[in-house]
Design an enzyme around this catalytic site. Structure first.
Site, short mmCIF file in Angstrom:
data_model
loop_
_atom_site.label_atom_id
_atom_site.label_comp_id
_atom_site.label_asym_id
_atom_site.label_seq_id
_atom_site.Cartn_x
_atom_site.Cartn_y
_atom_site.Cartn_z
CB CYS A 1 -5.81 -1.65 -10.52
SG CYS A 1 -4.84 -0.30 -10.87
CG HIS B 1 4.07 4.59 1.84
ND1 HIS B 1 4.61 3.68 1.28
CD2 HIS B 1 2.83 4.18 1.25
CE1 HIS B 1 3.91 2.62 0.58
NE2 HIS B 1 2.53 3.29 1.00
#
Length: 447
Positions: free
Chosen positions: A50, A101
């Site tokens: 999301c 990351h």
């Protein structure tokens, strides 16, 4: 071979832009199908949640990642054609920055709510889908599994998950600010997934009078409602239920609005009390135009930022500890790459020596004439023993040196001395990735 990442997240793009790259499972499978037939791509993993859409690639050398992403993803999604500005919100990472990351994401340091626990499961689901589609191989199989271990270490060795919060918890906190107290309030959950379950837990613990669950699969709604002594209703009855609830929390996987302005018009005309919608789905479930109605209020995921920021200071202390763990795990991945670099060299040295041994042995047998099988076996074992002893010390020292700072130089010298400069592409790739991993990102902050 090179590592590359293209993506956008809540840090770089508003929800209306993120919607354009929020992918269904079918769309992800289509992307994998294109990756598998594109000779530029060696491995791929798609992560779509999301709050982020990220595309991890192992590609051949000197591939234009921007063009690659356009060919594989952007040009095939009609939603991105309607929102050409998507490209302006993308971030690109390469080599060591990709590893750093990914480990931050797995450790929930890059989440909207630092310390939330859902992202690790979402990453595992993304990797599993890629694995099932045949889109991962040696590098990503190792890298993603190591990222899962990193996430687990961060949660067990720091307090980043204590008093754990999530987007659903932030929605409850906002509801409490609106109503002051949730005692006596009726809540409708649209969707019966993990997000809805977390929301129901928080709502009940904060005094909600009744939790009603509407889901397209009624059995799943009943299963969730039973956990909270709530009530399940068919999804098609959702508008009727809106007549008698105070709060609606929507977290479905729908691609279109499940509550529209047109569908709500008759309902609000008969209500006197305020009706609050918390839309924590991406793409959004609730038509934002319903906020035009009197006493109707709509909050989407971006409205939760203020609540989330209030918890950041405490979590940033733990995030600093998590960064230490991440650095340790990056070192583990580098160590693995080192072994991937030295072992092909050792294998090539032995292969070369074996080829020379066999060639010389054949010539010797021709000169020696007829030998008994026992004598041939004796000579065979003798030459094998000589080769093994000659290579034992060099390969031993090569492996030892490869664990130190001079590992790359040592391997280079060994390949030069043994005439192994013509490497296979895979070996070149591992060496290039490792050399690029020396570029270390700093800090625990934004991308």
């Amino acid at each position: 071979m090179q590592l590359a990442l293209v993506g956008l997240s809540h840090k770089t793009a508003p929800v209306e832009v993120r919607e354009a790259l929020a992918l269904t499972l079918d769309e992800q499978r289509e992307i994998y199908a294109r990756c598998l037939t594109d000779e530029r791509i060696l491995e791929a993993v798609v992560v779509s949640t999301c709050n982020r859409s990220e595309f991890y690639f192992v590609t051949k050398l000197d591939v234009d990642v921007v063009q690659l992403f356009d060919d594989i993803v952007l040009s095939h999604l009609p939603r991105t054609a309607q929102r050409p500005e998507v490209a302006d919100y993308l971030y690109y990472e390469t080599a060591g920055d990709v590893v750093h990351h990914l480990f931050k994401v797995a450790s929930s340091l890059d989440s909207m709510v630092v310390g939330e626990s859902q992202i690790l499961g979402q990453l595992k689901d993304a990797y599993d889908l890629s694995f099932e589609q045949g889109a991962t191989a040696r590098v990503f199989n190792k890298l993603f599994r190591l990222s899962f271990e990193t996430g687990k270490r961060v949660r067990t060795e720091t307090n980043i998950g204590s008093s754990a919060v999530s987007i659903s918890y932030a929605a409850v906190e906002l509801a409490k600010r609106v109503f002051e107290r949730l005692d006596g309030r009726r809540v409708l959950l649209l969707g019966a997934g993990e997000m809805s379950e977390l929301t129901a837990q928080h709502m009940q613990s904060n005094g909600a009078r009744e939790v009603i669950v509407a889901n397209r699969t009624l059995a799943r709604a009943e299963e969730l409602a039973k956990k909270f002594t709530g009530r399940a209703v068919p999804f098609e009855d959702r508008y009727e239920i809106l007549r008698n609830v105070d709060i609606v929390v929507s977290a479905t996987a729908a691609t279109d609005y499940v509550i529209t302005k047109e569908g709500l018009a008759d309902i609000v005309s008969r209500r006197r009390d305020p009706l609050f919608f918390f839309d924590i789905a991406v793409p959004r479930d609730i038509d934002p135009d319903i906020a035009d109605f009197r006493n109707v209020y709509v909050y989407d995921v971006d409205a939760l930022d203020g609540i989330i920021e209030a918890n950041m200071a405490e979590r940033m202390v733990e995030a600093a500890k998590a960064e230490i763990i991440i650095r340790e795990e990056i070192a583990r991945f580098e160590k693995w790459l080192e072994l991937m670099e030295v072992e092909p060299t050792v294998a090539a040295m032995r292969e070369q020596a074996e080829a020379l041994r066999r060639a010389e042995l054949e010539r010797a047998f021709k000169r020696l004439g007829d030998l008994s099988p026992k004598d041939r076996e004796t000579v065979e074992r003798l030459t094998q023993s000589i080769v093994n002893k000659m290579l034992h010390e060099p390969t031993k020292r090569l492996r030892e040196a490869n664990t130190g700072r001079r590992g790359v130089a040592t391997v280079e010298v060994a390949r030069y001395l043994y005439g192994l400069e013509e490497e296979q592409d895979a070996t070149k790739g591992f060496r290039l990735i490792r050399s690029l991993l020396g570029k270390r990102p700093t800090g625990a902050g934004e991308n």
